[in-house]
Design an enzyme around this catalytic site. Structure first.
Site, mmCIF file in Angstrom:
data_model
loop_
_atom_site.group_PDB
_atom_site.id
_atom_site.type_symbol
_atom_site.label_atom_id
_atom_site.label_comp_id
_atom_site.label_asym_id
_atom_site.label_seq_id
_atom_site.Cartn_x
_atom_site.Cartn_y
_atom_site.Cartn_z
ATOM 1 N N GLU A 98 -1.881 -1.054 -3.550
ATOM 2 C CA GLU A 98 -3.021 -0.237 -3.125
ATOM 3 C C GLU A 98 -2.673 1.243 -3.215
ATOM 4 O O GLU A 98 -1.569 1.654 -2.852
ATOM 5 C CB GLU A 98 -3.369 -0.614 -1.684
ATOM 6 N N HIS A 120 -11.825 -0.885 2.864
ATOM 7 C CA HIS A 120 -10.791 -0.303 3.718
ATOM 8 C C HIS A 120 -11.298 -0.247 5.150
ATOM 9 O O HIS A 120 -12.466 0.029 5.396
ATOM 10 C CB HIS A 120 -10.480 1.115 3.232
ATOM 11 N N ASP A 179 -14.874 2.913 1.475
ATOM 12 C CA ASP A 179 -14.694 3.255 2.884
ATOM 13 C C ASP A 179 -16.046 3.579 3.501
ATOM 14 O O ASP A 179 -16.827 4.355 2.952
ATOM 15 C CB ASP A 179 -13.759 4.456 3.023
ATOM 16 N N GLU A 196 -10.257 3.864 -0.648
ATOM 17 C CA GLU A 196 -10.480 4.419 0.687
ATOM 18 C C GLU A 196 -10.632 5.935 0.651
ATOM 19 O O GLU A 196 -11.265 6.516 1.527
ATOM 20 C CB GLU A 196 -9.361 4.025 1.650
ATOM 21 N N ASP A 215 0.855 -1.195 0.000
ATOM 22 C CA ASP A 215 0.000 0.000 0.000
ATOM 23 C C ASP A 215 0.883 1.235 0.000
ATOM 24 O O ASP A 215 1.650 1.455 0.943
ATOM 25 C CB ASP A 215 -0.893 -0.031 1.242
#
Length: 436
Positions: free
Chosen positions: A273, A350, A323, A300, A247
């Site tokens: 990510e 997320h 999210d 997210e 990420d």
């Protein structure tokens, strides 16, 4: 008649920066925070909701939530809860607040907090956890609350109903399946924060393996040589059969993302990510084409359902990471789940922030039961931080979210935690100022 008599909004901040929990290449010193909303009534019924931030500016989200909630005071709670699609559209159409977005940023986060509280109240009134409330709604009822505005070129109302009707007869079977397997599968990010030492990284990775996780995620993007060293440690601990995700938290431009992921490809990441700006649809598509077979995941910071529509239409992502506190609650989240189903993109929400794990467990369970009907290539984030501050904290066993059983959205915080960590006058923050 039960009447909404007031709203309390709290700026709650936890000092996670002291332990580097939550640290990544973009956000190095976050204090996990919640703009926390309590909808009060003249009876025993209440509703609890929040949005998530990482510290300074949480007060702005709290004020946005306060302004969105103000029109609800004095109204019949049952009338509102019986028409959550209508109240969502009413709040979303506030032209003066909408001007500050529209449907993005601080105002959208504030609306998410308020709508989360209303959905929590609805599940409490029904006496069931939110995932079950949603799973017991008819396809027409679900589509009535879903925000399908601006989406008809990707998903029509009739298509949405048809997708849900396909899954409706076998919902009970999938609930039984989750109960039998011990819950909904999750992965852990708890080991992978960028500010952790190599020793702590190694120890936490081993704990993840011992606890039964088959998926772990590490933060990357600050220094490529450090990333190579840390990913080598990860593979030494978890082996090559476990899935390893990485990420970057938006830190790269597109060419840099492609080059950097290429340097890390030897460690066989399952996905990269947030490789670049969350708004860059075509940039994500370019990264996806260049780094395949490594998957691309994002969402997210997906500001609204329209951005997700474009990501799906452009074939820009392999995994959708919506999210629960950035999209405007269930109404908008439903629309994204339905589009993901149509476009065949797995949703892996997320959940890295305070309270987000408590919320997303409901979403993922509902998705499997009523929308996607599949666990293939689906796994939901879990981070083992701050659950002790919630009345009904999520429970993870052997790498699975155990199905929540208590009424509501699992969003209620302990009154003692709110009192201690409210900013700037909670007990903790007064003490921190005194020491400073």
């Amino acid at each position: 008649m039960t009447t909404i008599t007031g709203v309390s909004v709290h700026d709650v901040r936890f000092p996670t920066s002291l332990s580097m929990d939550g640290s990544d290449a973009m956000n190095k010193d976050g204090d996990y925070s919640a703009a926390y909303v309590v909808l009060e009534t003249d009876g025993e019924l209440a509703g609890y909701g929040f949005t998530f931030t990482i510290g300074r500016g949480n007060d702005l989200c709290a004020e946005a939530a306060r302004q969105y909630a103000a029109p609800l005071v004095g109204r019949d709670a049952d009338a509102l809860l019986d028409d959550l699609g209508g109240v969502y559209r009413e709040l979303a159409s506030d032209s003066q607040l909408r001007w500050l977005g529209p449907e993005k940023g601080v105002v959208h986060l504030g609306m998410a907090a308020v709508m989360n509280a209303l959905w929590d109240m609805a599940a409490r009134r029904a006496g069931v956890p939110l995932w079950r409330l949603l799973a017991e709604m008819t396809p027409e009822q679900l589509v009535d609350v879903a925000d399908l505005r601006y989406l008809s070129d990707a998903l029509t109302r009739d298509e949405a109903i048809a997708l849900l009707e396909e899954m409706a007869p076998t919902r009970a079977d999938r609930i039984a399946e989750l109960e039998a397997r011990g819950g909904y599968p999750c992965y852990t990010t708890s080991a992978g924060w960028l500010g952790y030492s190599d020793e702590k990284l190694r120890r936490l990775l081993q704990e993840a393996v011992d606890e039964g996780y088959g998926h772990v995620k590490l933060k990357v993007g600050a220094n490529v040589d450090d990333d190579i060293r840390r990913l080598r440690i990860a593979r030494e601990v978890i082996g090559w059969d476990a899935k390893l995700m990485i990420d970057a938290n938006q830190v790269w431009d597109v060419p840099e993302a492609i080059e950097w992921v290429g340097r890390l490809a030897e460690f066989k990441p399952h996905w990269i990510e947030e490789p670049t700006s969350p708004d860059d649809v075509l940039g994500h598509a370019a990264v996806r084409e260049a780094v395949s077979p490594i998957g691309v995941a994002t969402g997210e910071h997906g500001m609204n359902r329209v951005l997700f529509k474009q990501l799906f239409q452009a074939g820009a992502i392999d995994y959708c990471q919506l999210d629960s506190a950035r999209l405007a609650s269930i109404n908008e989240i439903l629309a994204v789940y339905l589009m993901a189903k149509k476009f065949g993109v797995p949703v892996c929400p997320h959940a890295g922030g305070v309270g987000l794990c408590e919320l997303v467990q409901h979403l993922s369970i509902f998705d499997f039961v009523a929308v996607s009907g599949s666990l293939e290539d689906r796994v939901t984030e879990f981070v083992d931080h701050l659950h002790e501050h919630f009345v009904d904290p999520c429970v993870v066993e052997h790498g699975n979210y155990v199905l929540p059983a208590q009424p509501g959205y699992s969003a209620e915080m302990l009154a003692s935690s709110v009192a201690e960590y409210s900013y700037p006058d909670g007990d903790y923050w007064r003490g921190a100022r005194a020491v400073a």
